[in-house]
Design a protein around this motif. Structure first.
Motif: not given
Length: 663
Positions: A450, A453, A486, A489-491, A493-494, A500-501, A503
């Motif tokens: 977290e 990103r 989550q 994956q968000q990072t 994608d960032f 955003a992928t 969940s």
């Protein structure tokens, strides 16, 4: 009539606040053996099981035919099931159900439309309102409008038809509708003025509670022009929940000169600890001087939640205070969480004393035996970037309790956010985050990802490649590690500049409702949670949340909860436990689907924690007071029926000795 309906009816008619201070959930019948062992509705009714299964599997098309069954109870069950599914494809049929001959079906159709939050339902709801003969259904229609209405429709919601101007049900529904609209960011001067009117007596208790919460939680309001009316409610209303909400709202009227004195008085003198907490939280930096003495006094309040709120006030708002004053006061406090928070406030103050304070905190860390206290001391050190090496060693020390690593990584990230974190150490901090991502500890991984990103930290240039994040993500086990997945994956994608992928929420087929277990659970089944502070008795709501209750009962019978801790306690909000790791990042090996029955988060409601819809697992929480912003977002599966005094005393680290089914 369902008990939920009875509760709402009582709330509509009540003039005192008591009817709204508990969740509208079934209560145990009189203590007879017959009542205690009465079968739940699913045990003997295969159609109800079928409807609940279709709800669990999110099969809208197969649920819709039940809306036109000849048996009203099945139409009612289908409408309530669609409130959990939340599929806008059901909107046309739910609008038709608003004309059902059975008022309970109309009531739940309105509830489901609100849960679906489909703006296309707005016109149909407005059309139904003047035609609806049943008071309770009118209230539901107005609340549903708050979840569905457009900005233009808000004007109509603000002005009731003259025929409903004195209708108790309509006043309640209007207030809750304006509250739901406010949570969505829809408000206006006229809406605020109407809410202030509804906050006052002799309006019904439900309307006053909704108005207080709306004024407290709607963002961006300037309530200074209404400070006198809101202050009167905060000081005089018979319901603690209304006083608490009004006290919170006073924080948005801070420029009015009388407000600091009102809040200080509430923090000192209100008889209910939850109001005192709200008053302390409403205080801000602009009113620091006139409320400071009241906050000092609250540090030694008999209730630990109030004392913690006072310490958090100083942490958030004290500036240029002598740090040693905070240290000295902290050393005289017996409650470790309050003490650690005040130590954090001490470290936040600039000056030559900071080194001595830091050494004192580090010494206390070395001497502490409770892992949660050690974690909070690391959190305190997060206010001082010069403690970076100490906290980093503690975070990655071998063979330590997982909660220390969790708090430690959070503290390291907090340090980096401080303006005086040395720029020369930015690369080292980036490498620390990389180490955290590769640590195999889901909390450390998720927190580090977290931070990577976080646009304020600008770490893309130091960690441009996502390869190590992909490597870490691929080692996670789903759905158990969903929250860490989550975050990683968000990072990813960032860093890769991708959309955003979604969940990977587990399908119902991976863990269907265990109907064999459900069949063994009496409708009025109770459990006792034996804690280190005392016993808490809860009634399970198997008829409203069969899948969630079956899971809880199975885990209870396996002894899963025995020996766990309450890992999260937020004053005047929740006490949360059931995490196998003890830090909030743990889960079971399966997910449950959300079950959003027509229940409300009042005092002592027991809900399932989640990382998003349909991701519930083993963690649960108990509310200290009404928290209507959780309604329809988190499954309610039980209700505290005895022991709220124990719940009010629970703290982080308190032990769940045992959970048992009782008659």
């Amino acid at each position: 009539m369902t008990y939920s309906a009875l509760c709402r009816a009582a709330a509509l008619a009540a003039t005192a606040g008591a009817a709204l201070l508990t969740a509208c959930a079934p209560r145990p019948a009189a203590s007879s053996a017959a009542a205690a062992t009465q079968l739940n509705q699913f045990a003997t009714d295969s159609v109800r099981r079928r409807i609940a299964t279709l709800q669990d599997e999110r099969r809208t098309a197969d649920l819709l035919p039940y809306l036109i069954r000849s048996e009203a109870p099945y139409r009612q069950a289908a409408a309530e099931a669609l409130a959990s599914v939340q599929d806008k494809k059901a909107t046309p049929q739910l609008l038709v159900a608003l004309q059902d001959p059975e008022w309970r079906v109309r009531q739940l159709a309105a509830y489901a439309l609100g849960q679906t939050a489909d703006s296309t339902a707005e016109a149909g709801l407005f059309q139904r309102l003047p035609l609806e003969p049943e008071a309770m259904v009118r209230s539901y229609v107005l609340e549903a409008l708050g979840r569905c209405t457009s900005r233009s429709g808000l004007n109509a919601l603000t002005r009731l038809p003259s025929s409903l101007a004195t209708d108790t049900a309509a006043l309640n529904g209007q207030a809750w509708g304006l509250y739901r609209a406010g949570l969505r960011g829809l408000t206006s001067e006229a809406a605020v003025a109407r809410l202030v009117q509804l906050l006052s007596r002799p309006n019904p208790a439900g309307a006053r509670l909704a108005a207080a919460n709306a004024l407290a939680r709607t963002r961006g309001l300037n309530l200074a022009p209404y400070a006198a009316a809101i202050g009167a409610a905060a000081q005089q209303d018979a319901s603690y929940a209304v006083r608490s909400g009004a006290a919170s709202a006073l924080g948005k009227a801070a420029t009015e000169p009388t407000v600091p004195g009102m809040l200080a008085g509430l923090a000192r003198r209100d008889p209910d600890y939850r109001v005192r907490v709200s008053a302390l939280r409403a205080m801000n930096a602009a009113m620091y001087a006139p409320v400071k003495e009241a906050a000092w006094a609250a540090l030694t309040d008999d209730n630990a939640q109030v004392a913690l709120a006072a310490a958090e006030f100083f942490l958030a708002h004290a500036t240029n205070e002598p740090g040693m004053v905070f240290l000295e006061k902290a050393n005289r406090l017996s409650q470790w969480r309050v003490r650690a928070t005040l130590l954090a406030a001490a470290l936040r103050q600039p000056g030559e004393e900071r080194a001595a304070i830091r050494n004192a905190v580090q010494e206390r860390y070395a001497a502490a035996t409770d892992n949660y206290e050690k974690g909070y001391l690391l959190k305190a050190l997060g206010e001082d970037p010069t403690a970076f090496d100490f906290v980093q060693r503690a975070t990655f020390a071998p063979n330590q309790a997982v909660v220390i690593g969790t708090y430690g990584m959070e503290a390291l990230v907090a340090m980096r956010h401080h303006a005086d974190f040395p720029a020369a150490r930015y690369p080292e901090f980036a490498l620390t985050l990389r180490r955290g991502v590769l640590s195999n500890d889901v909390a450390v991984m998720g927190t580090a990802a977290e931070a990577i990103r976080d646009p304020k930290l600008n770490l893309r240039r130091l960690l441009p490649s996502a390869d190590f994040l992909v490597q870490a993500r691929n080692r996670l086990v789903l759905p158990r590690d969903l929250e860490a997945w989550q975050s990683l994956q968000q990072t990813i994608d960032f860093l890769q500049n991708r959309p955003a992928t979604p969940s990977p929420v587990a399908a119902a087929a991976t863990h269907p409702i265990d109907w064999a277990v459900v069949a063994t659970i009496p409708a009025a089944q109770r459990v006792v949670v034996r804690t280190s502070k005392g016993d808490v008795f809860m009634q399970l709501l198997v008829e409203q949340a069969p899948g969630s209750v079956a899971s809880f009962v199975t885990l209870t019978q396996q002894g899963f909860y025995n020996g766990k801790n309450f890992h999260r306690v937020v004053p005047n909000f929740v006490a949360q436990g059931g995490c196998p790791r003890g830090d909030g990042w743990g889960s079971s090996d399966y997910n449950l689907r959300s079950e959003f029955a027509d229940l409300h988060y009042g005092t002592g409601a027991v809900g399932l924690a989640s990382a998003g819809k349909d991701t519930e697992s083993c963690q649960w929480f108990i509310t200290h007071s009404p928290t209507p912003h959780l309604d329809g977002r988190y499954t309610i599966f039980a209700q505290v029926v005895q022991g709220m005094d124990v719940v009010s005393r629970l703290e982080i680290g308190d032990r769940i000795e045992k959970v048992e089914l009782v008659k």
